[in-house]
Design an enzyme around this catalytic site. Structure first.
Site, PDB file in Angstrom:
ATOM      1  N   CYS A   1       0.940  -1.110   0.165  1.00  0.00           N
ATOM      2  CA  CYS A   1       0.143  -0.112   0.010  1.00  0.00           C
ATOM      3  C   CYS A   1       1.061   1.187   0.034  1.00  0.00           C
ATOM      4  CB  CYS A   1      -0.779   0.020   1.192  1.00  0.00           C
ATOM      5  SG  CYS A   1      -1.716   1.437   1.730  1.00  0.00           S
TER       6      CYS A   1
ATOM      7  N   CYS B   1      -3.010   7.768  -1.581  1.00  0.00           N
ATOM      8  CA  CYS B   1      -4.404   7.842  -2.480  1.00  0.00           C
ATOM      9  C   CYS B   1      -5.537   8.212  -1.148  1.00  0.00           C
ATOM     10  CB  CYS B   1      -4.967   6.740  -2.888  1.00  0.00           C
ATOM     11  SG  CYS B   1      -3.668   5.283  -3.436  1.00  0.00           S
TER      12      CYS B   1
ATOM     13  N   THR C   1      -4.176   5.024   7.602  1.00  0.00           N
ATOM     14  CA  THR C   1      -3.130   4.213   6.370  1.00  0.00           C
ATOM     15  C   THR C   1      -2.009   5.543   6.366  1.00  0.00           C
ATOM     16  OG1 THR C   1      -4.587   2.775   5.431  1.00  0.00           O
ATOM     17  CG2 THR C   1      -2.790   3.501   4.217  1.00  0.00           C
TER      18      THR C   1
ATOM     19  N   HIS D   1     -12.620   6.383  -3.034  1.00  0.00           N
ATOM     20  CA  HIS D   1     -11.686   5.219  -2.543  1.00  0.00           C
ATOM     21  C   HIS D   1     -11.900   3.680  -3.011  1.00  0.00           C
ATOM     22  CE1 HIS D   1      -7.764   4.826  -0.433  1.00  0.00           C
ATOM     23  NE2 HIS D   1      -8.125   3.909   0.420  1.00  0.00           N
TER      24      HIS D   1
ATOM     25  N   CYS E   1      -4.848  -0.095  -7.167  1.00  0.00           N
ATOM     26  CA  CYS E   1      -3.791  -0.365  -6.302  1.00  0.00           C
ATOM     27  C   CYS E   1      -3.920  -1.869  -6.177  1.00  0.00           C
ATOM     28  CB  CYS E   1      -3.739   0.198  -5.052  1.00  0.00           C
ATOM     29  SG  CYS E   1      -5.168  -0.195  -3.671  1.00  0.00           S
TER      30      CYS E   1
HETATM   31 FE1  SF4 Z   1      -3.390   2.110  -0.172  1.00  0.00          FE
HETATM   32 FE2  SF4 Z   1      -4.596   1.316  -2.365  1.00  0.00          FE
HETATM   33 FE3  SF4 Z   1      -5.715   3.049  -0.268  1.00  0.00          FE
HETATM   34 FE4  SF4 Z   1      -3.854   3.602  -2.145  1.00  0.00          FE
HETATM   35  S1  SF4 Z   1      -5.850   2.828  -2.516  1.00  0.00           S
HETATM   36  S2  SF4 Z   1      -3.953   4.125   0.025  1.00  0.00           S
HETATM   37  S3  SF4 Z   1      -2.700   1.684  -2.293  1.00  0.00           S
HETATM   38  S4  SF4 Z   1      -5.092   0.603  -0.008  1.00  0.00           S
HETATM   39 FE    FE Z   2      -7.335   2.090   1.803  1.00  0.00          FE
END
Ligand code: SF4
Ligand code: FE
Length: 483
Positions: A100, A104, A191, A292, A299
């Site tokens: 990850c 994003c 995150t 998202h 992703c």
């Molecule tokens: Fe992480 Fe995917 Fe969320 Fe981007 S979209 S922050 S890579 S989980």
């Molecule tokens: Fe996420």
């Protein structure tokens, strides 16, 4: 400085004195910490790739606010093509990091807040959109990483925010001053928070008139007084402190999550983007979640590409690649992975313009995308483990593989096809372990299930967007039923 390099990003992070707790210790920067550095490295990739000519088209965009070339992770989407490029960029980064890469969430929060603040201002004559545009331009000009913070800890799920026994279980305004507001509460599972320069907070659910203090959106820097992060554990995380490489599976990249606590944090007026307009809390949540849910169609697919490749190599390294069931499993994994990509691309190319001028994905298709993401990576991981075999979990440690007594024995007995370096076989085993049950499984699997809302949240949205009455009319028309 419109575009930073990864190195510059890392240096800029060091200048922010954060309050981070990890394994019972207080630290002030993620840079250089063995548990957190892989997470910094993933975000660094979002900077470095933007400077590479071959990725310029996907990784950069032209700002509608400043007219400058900016990193796409800070962009306000100006077309359906921008939405498609976003998904392609995320697949690329998933492929390059197998983790990850965290940036994003801020991009998705940006676009949700941009269109929602415009609509709040139209209705109430507030200045939230101007506030947000100023903040967004600052982020773009300095190429900052922003953490989008939505998920409150939520306490008793049957009660509204204002009805909780402890009022802090949802983040809320505790004081209104002439120069700003003071907020208290916490956001869970954040995150990439320790790798970010700023945090952009949004409400977590739709709210009623009693929840005015909870309908709040704002942004503050990570070194704000009263802000604190408690980092969450990941399966196998302490391997990063053992000084090993092979056992990590992915030596460079990783992700992180933390409980982020706002203990009476002051927010100045020009950083407030929603403050009491409760009917817009739900709009903001729906849009952020939609963006998202689209993101996962990029992703997770990129990480899936790595896992499928690793599975194919695992089969090749032990001479099983010609078996028809192996070929079929790899086809199935590819089919599932590309189905997710189809959803990510579809909800993007069906995107439409909002009143504010930015582009919003098709919400039905984005929710279908994420609903599939709650299932398919698990099946892809199951098939990867099937192909990898038991060695993935019984392989001795790197220290035993390098030990003068056990090393030669382990290498001799776990040799696969002749001509294949047995260490390469071990590396692939550890990568599959990392992605399906190690530190990266948080990003590839649990995130797929619960990130951007758990499966039921998408089912509610799918039901709401389904136009069931319209479908009934179609059926009636075919067989000539008249009401
Ligand atoms: Fe992480 Fe995917 Fe969320 Fe981007 S979209 S922050 S890579 S989980
Ligand atoms: Fe996420």
């Amino acid at each position: 400085m419109a575009l930073m390099s990864g190195k510059e990003y890392e240096e800029s992070l060091k200048k922010i004195k954060m309050k981070i707790y990890l394994f019972g210790e207080e630290i002030h920067t993620p840079v250089g910490h063995p548990i957190l550095q892989p997470s910094v490295n993933s975000v660094k990739a979002t900077y470095d790739l933007a400077l590479m000519p071959e990725y310029e088209d996907l990784m950069t965009a032209t700002s509608n606010l400043t007219g400058e070339k900016i990193n796409r992770f800070t962009h306000i989407h100006q077309s359906a093509e921008d939405l498609v490029k976003k998904v392609k960029m995320q697949r690329l980064l998933g492929q390059k990091t197998a983790a990850c890469f965290q940036r994003c969430v801020g991009m998705d929060a940006f676009n949700a807040v941009y269109s929602t603040t415009y609509e709040v201002d139209q209705k109430y004559g507030t200045r939230y959109h101007e506030n947000f545009k100023k903040f967004a331009a600052y982020v773009q000009e300095n190429d900052l990483t922003v953490d989008g913070a939505m998920t409150d800890t939520k306490g008793d799920r049957s009660l509204a925010p204002s009805k909780q026994a402890d009022p802090d279980l949802f983040l809320h305004v505790v004081e209104r001053r002439p120069d700003g507001i003071v907020v208290r509460g916490a956001k869970a599972h954040q995150t990439g928070i320790v790798n970010s320069h700023e945090v952009l907070v949004m409400p977590t659910i739709a709210m009623g008139p009693d929840d005015k203090d909870y309908a709040v959106s704002f942004a503050v820097p990570l070194d704000s007084e009263g802000l604190m992060m408690v980092v969450g554990r990941q399966s196998c995380d302490t391997r990063k402190t053992e000084g090993c490489e092979l056992d990590l599976g992915n030596t460079v990249y990783g992700g992180m999550e933390a409980l982020t606590v706002f203990d009476n944090v002051f927010v100045p007026n020009d950083r407030i983007f929603l403050n009491g307009e409760t009917e817009f809390a739900g709009v903001l949540v729906e849009r952020f979640a939609g963006y998202h849910r689209q993101s996962y169609g990029g992703c997770k697919v990129g990480v899936g590409d790595v896992l499928i490749g690793a599975s194919a190599l695992a089969a090749e390294y032990n001479g099983a690649e010609k078996a028809s069931h192996i070929k079929d499993k790899l086809i199935e994994m590819t089919h599932l992975n590309e189905t997710l990509y189809c959803c990510g691309i579809a909800c993007s190319s069906e995107g439409t313009e909002t009143a504010s001028g930015n582009y919003l994905i098709d919400l039905m298709l984005a929710n279908v995308c994420k609903q599939n993401v709650t299932r398919f990576p698990y099946e892809i991981a199951r098939l990867a483990q099937d192909i990898a075999g038991g060695l993935m979990v019984t392989l001795p440690s790197e220290k035993d593989i390098n030990h003068p007594v056990t090393g030669p024995i382990v290498r001799k007995y776990f040799a696969g096809r002749e001509g294949v370096d047995v260490m390469d076989r071990f590396k692939i085993m550890r990568l599959i372990e990392n992605l399906t049950m190690g530190t990266a499984a948080v990003g590839y699997l649990t995130e797929s299930l619960h990130g951007a809302g758990s499966p039921q949240a998408q089912r509610v949205m799918i039901s709401r967007q389904s136009n069931m009455e319209g479908k009934k009319e179609l059926a009636k028309a075919i067989v000539h039923i008249e009401d």
